[in-house]
Design an enzyme around this catalytic site. Structure first.
Site, mmCIF file in Angstrom:
data_model
loop_
_atom_site.group_PDB
_atom_site.id
_atom_site.type_symbol
_atom_site.label_atom_id
_atom_site.label_comp_id
_atom_site.label_asym_id
_atom_site.label_seq_id
_atom_site.Cartn_x
_atom_site.Cartn_y
_atom_site.Cartn_z
ATOM 1 N N HIS A 271 0.916 -1.283 -0.068
ATOM 2 C CA HIS A 271 -0.056 -0.135 -0.006
ATOM 3 C C HIS A 271 0.949 1.150 -0.033
ATOM 4 O O HIS A 271 0.514 2.141 0.769
ATOM 5 C CB HIS A 271 -1.006 -0.077 1.115
ATOM 6 N N HIS B 94 -1.528 4.371 9.956
ATOM 7 C CA HIS B 94 -0.336 5.151 10.096
ATOM 8 C C HIS B 94 -0.235 6.468 10.714
ATOM 9 O O HIS B 94 0.670 7.211 10.705
ATOM 10 C CB HIS B 94 0.590 5.190 8.815
ATOM 11 N N HIS C 119 10.161 -3.791 3.794
ATOM 12 C CA HIS C 119 10.687 -2.376 3.673
ATOM 13 C C HIS C 119 11.249 -1.619 5.019
ATOM 14 O O HIS C 119 10.527 -2.008 5.906
ATOM 15 C CB HIS C 119 9.839 -1.505 2.930
ATOM 16 N N GLU D 90 4.570 -5.048 8.572
ATOM 17 C CA GLU D 90 2.945 -5.024 8.052
ATOM 18 C C GLU D 90 2.556 -6.018 7.158
ATOM 19 O O GLU D 90 1.360 -6.517 7.188
ATOM 20 C CB GLU D 90 2.955 -4.053 6.981
#
Ligand code: DHB
Ligand code: FE
Length: 287
Positions: A12, A59, A195, A242
């Site tokens: 995303h 977030h 990431h 995530e």
């Protein structure tokens, strides 16, 4: 009883929103990423889900460090996006599926999951971008599904374990299947794959682990639950955790039937999009 028609998991990255807004889908940088969604669009046209239950991590838009639930679920009539500071355009609001949301809340709390229930909630890029990727025609057609967002904290430590997220996903799956209705439910998980956005390891990507993780979702879905959150951070980067959303979404398909319980319809993996190893996976219950 409601049917779970599949589990769809996707990255995303906010830059996707800008690429959509600027129509960059066919550019060399973006093509291998956006092309990955074509088979999903084809599948969605046939599978016709009514509802999407979406595991995602906020977030800092709806929850901030002052109040951070480990697990939260939306039971709102509508979910709006708002300015997140990424400079990406805001998308039209999503209609909430409140009856299913309350059924999930009742079932999950009865099974000792201490959820925060949200009758108002704004949703960030972790909901809006997957929706835009799945239904790129939404401006013409409107959003074809009602949603139930399920938020898992991956922002402020301590985070829930992979084992606990798997159990949450399993319980959500069982609760959906026990909902007296004929609705067709797509379970979505958004985030990952590896990431790290900041610090000494900024830009860290672990292709070997990502591919092994994707493979495990087909053949050995509990595989990632052997790792602690800190081990997952080590292997996948700070934001790579995530992938917990992927685990919860896969668990919702159920593991009772053991290996071979799911059919892989499609997957795509492309490095990098922004700082992220972008992954996409669509699984169907084999029966
Ligand atoms: C990026 C990835 C994310 O998952 C996110 O939430 C924000 C930024 C990125 O790679 O730029
Ligand atoms: Fe993210």
């Amino acid at each position: 009883m409601a049917h779970i028609i599949g589990s769809l998991t996707t990255s995303h990255v906010p830059a996707i929103g800008r690429a959509i807004a600027k129509n960059l889908q066919a550019e060399a940088y973006w093509k291998p990423f956006f092309d990955g969604y074509a088979p999903v669009h084809e599948w969605l046209r046939k599978a016709r889900p009514d509802i999407a239950v979406i595991f995602y991590n906020d977030h800092g838009l709806n929850f901030f460090l002052d109040k951070m639930p480990t697990f939260a679920i939306g039971a709102a009539p509508e979910y709006r996006n708002a300015d997140e500071g990424w400079g990406i355009p805001q998308l039209p609001p999503f209609k909430g599926e409140q009856k299913l949301a309350w059924h999930l809340i009742e079932q999950l709390i009865a099974r000792d999951f201490d959820l925060t229930t949200c009758q108002e909630m704004v949703v960030d890029h972790a909901v809006t971008l997957p929706m835009a990727l799945l239904w790129p025609d939404h401006e013409r057609t409107g959003w074809p599904v009602r949603i139930v967002p399920v938020c898992i904290n991956t922002v402020q430590f301590p985070l829930p374990s992979a084992r606990r997220c798997y159990a949450l996903g399993e319980a959500v799956g069982e609760a959906i299947r026990s909902w007296p209705s004929d609705e067709r439910v797509l379970v979505v998980g958004t985030g990952g794959l590896s990431h790290q956005l900041d610090g000494e390891r900024a830009g860290f990507i672990n292709k070997d682990f990502d591919l092994q993780f994707m493979e495990s979702l087909v053949h050995d879905p509990r595989w990632a639950t052997q790792y602690s959150v800190h081990e997952l951070v080590e292997k996948t980067g700070t934001q790579g955790v995530e992938l917990l959303m992927w685990l919860a979404a896969r668990a919702a398909l159920g593991t009772d039937a053991g290996p071979g319980a799911v059919k892989r319809v499609h997957q795509n993996y492309h490095i990098p999009i922004s700082n992220t190893a972008s992954g996409l996976m669509l699984l169907e219950p084999a029966g």
